[in-house]
Motif scaffolding. Structure first.
Motif, short mmCIF file in Angstrom:
data_model
loop_
_atom_site.label_atom_id
_atom_site.label_comp_id
_atom_site.label_asym_id
_atom_site.label_seq_id
_atom_site.Cartn_x
_atom_site.Cartn_y
_atom_site.Cartn_z
N VAL A 40 81.14 12.44 47.61
CA VAL A 40 82.50 12.98 48.25
C VAL A 40 82.96 14.15 47.35
N MET A 41 83.43 13.89 46.26
CA MET A 41 84.23 14.81 45.43
C MET A 41 83.43 16.08 45.10
N ARG A 42 82.40 15.96 44.52
CA ARG A 42 81.44 16.64 43.87
C ARG A 42 81.00 18.17 45.05
N PRO A 43 80.65 17.78 45.99
CA PRO A 43 80.31 19.05 47.10
C PRO A 43 81.83 19.71 47.40
N ILE A 44 82.84 18.89 47.33
CA ILE A 44 84.25 19.55 47.66
C ILE A 44 84.52 20.56 46.30
N LEU A 45 84.43 19.97 45.08
CA LEU A 45 84.54 20.73 44.05
C LEU A 45 83.70 22.05 43.70
N HIS A 46 82.45 21.80 44.18
CA HIS A 46 81.41 23.08 44.34
C HIS A 46 82.02 24.01 45.21
N ALA A 47 82.64 23.67 46.31
CA ALA A 47 82.93 24.79 47.30
C ALA A 47 84.31 25.58 46.86
N ILE A 48 84.94 24.96 46.11
CA ILE A 48 86.27 25.69 45.65
C ILE A 48 85.85 26.80 44.82
N PRO A 49 86.51 27.97 45.33
CA PRO A 49 86.13 29.50 44.63
C PRO A 49 86.37 29.28 42.93
N ILE A 50 87.49 28.79 42.65
CA ILE A 50 87.95 28.96 41.39
C ILE A 50 86.97 28.22 40.33
N LEU A 51 86.44 27.03 40.84
CA LEU A 51 85.40 26.37 40.24
C LEU A 51 84.00 26.72 40.22
N LYS A 52 83.53 27.66 41.08
CA LYS A 52 82.27 27.92 41.24
C LYS A 52 81.55 28.48 40.15
N SER A 53 82.20 29.32 39.28
CA SER A 53 81.72 29.86 38.19
C SER A 53 81.56 28.66 37.13
N PHE A 54 82.42 27.90 37.00
CA PHE A 54 82.35 26.65 36.22
C PHE A 54 81.04 26.05 36.38
N TYR A 55 80.91 25.60 37.70
CA TYR A 55 79.79 24.67 38.06
C TYR A 55 78.40 25.66 37.99
N ILE A 56 78.60 27.03 38.03
CA ILE A 56 77.02 27.69 37.73
C ILE A 56 76.92 27.47 36.33
N GLU A 57 77.98 27.92 35.41
CA GLU A 57 77.61 28.02 34.12
C GLU A 57 77.38 26.47 33.68
N ALA A 58 78.11 25.34 34.02
CA ALA A 58 77.80 24.07 33.49
C ALA A 58 76.98 23.25 34.41
N ASN A 59 75.59 23.79 34.73
CA ASN A 59 74.66 22.84 35.81
C ASN A 59 74.13 21.88 35.19
N THR A 60 73.79 21.76 33.79
CA THR A 60 73.24 20.40 33.14
C THR A 60 74.22 19.74 32.39
N PHE A 61 73.78 18.56 31.71
CA PHE A 61 74.74 17.69 31.19
C PHE A 61 75.46 18.48 29.87
N TRP A 62 74.72 19.19 29.13
CA TRP A 62 74.96 19.53 28.07
C TRP A 62 75.81 20.93 28.21
N GLY A 63 75.36 21.63 29.32
CA GLY A 63 76.15 22.71 29.60
C GLY A 63 77.67 22.26 30.05
N LYS A 64 77.73 21.28 30.65
CA LYS A 64 79.00 20.71 31.07
C LYS A 64 79.68 20.19 29.90
#
Length: 118
Positions: free
Chosen positions: A18-42
């Motif tokens: 539920v939460m992860r797709p919602i967080l991916h859709a928020i424009p402010i967090l898109k750059s974070f999720y693009i940069e932190a796609n792997t465990f070590w990236g996160k």
């Protein structure tokens, strides 16, 4: 303690479904999720790209493991492991001194690296 083992998997499933797709859709967090796609990236992004923060978390983890050493050792079949470690450090205090020198050196180098970037 049983409730913890029953609720944590449910919370993880709720986050991923539920939460992860919602967080991916928020424009402010898109750059974070693009940069932190792997465990070590996160992990790198969550620590603010700071080696000092990672080092502090590592030392906190070591302290936590040492704090919980007796229950862990009992589960592994050696109930007095903490006493053996303390006795070894008491007999050889130079090991503790070498450890503290190493920790302080790494902390200083990490901090100087972080200061040099800014």
């Amino acid at each position: 303690m049983l409730w913890l083992f029953l609720t944590v998997p449910g919370l993880l499933c709720a986050y991923f479904i539920v939460m992860r797709p919602i967080l991916h859709a928020i424009p402010i967090l898109k750059s974070f999720y693009i940069e932190a796609n792997t465990f070590w990236g996160k992990a790198w992004a969550l620590t603010g790209r700071s080696v000092t923060v990672i080092w502090g978390l590592f030392l906190t983890g070591i302290g936590t493991v040492f704090q919980c050493l007796d229950p862990i050792a009992s589960a592994l079949g050696d109930p007095d492991l903490k006493a053996q470690v303390i006795e070894a450090l008491k007999n050889n205090p130079q090991y503790l001194a070498y450890t503290m020198i190493g920790i302080s050196t790494i902390t200083i180098v990490a901090r100087l690296r972080s200061m040099g970037k800014s």
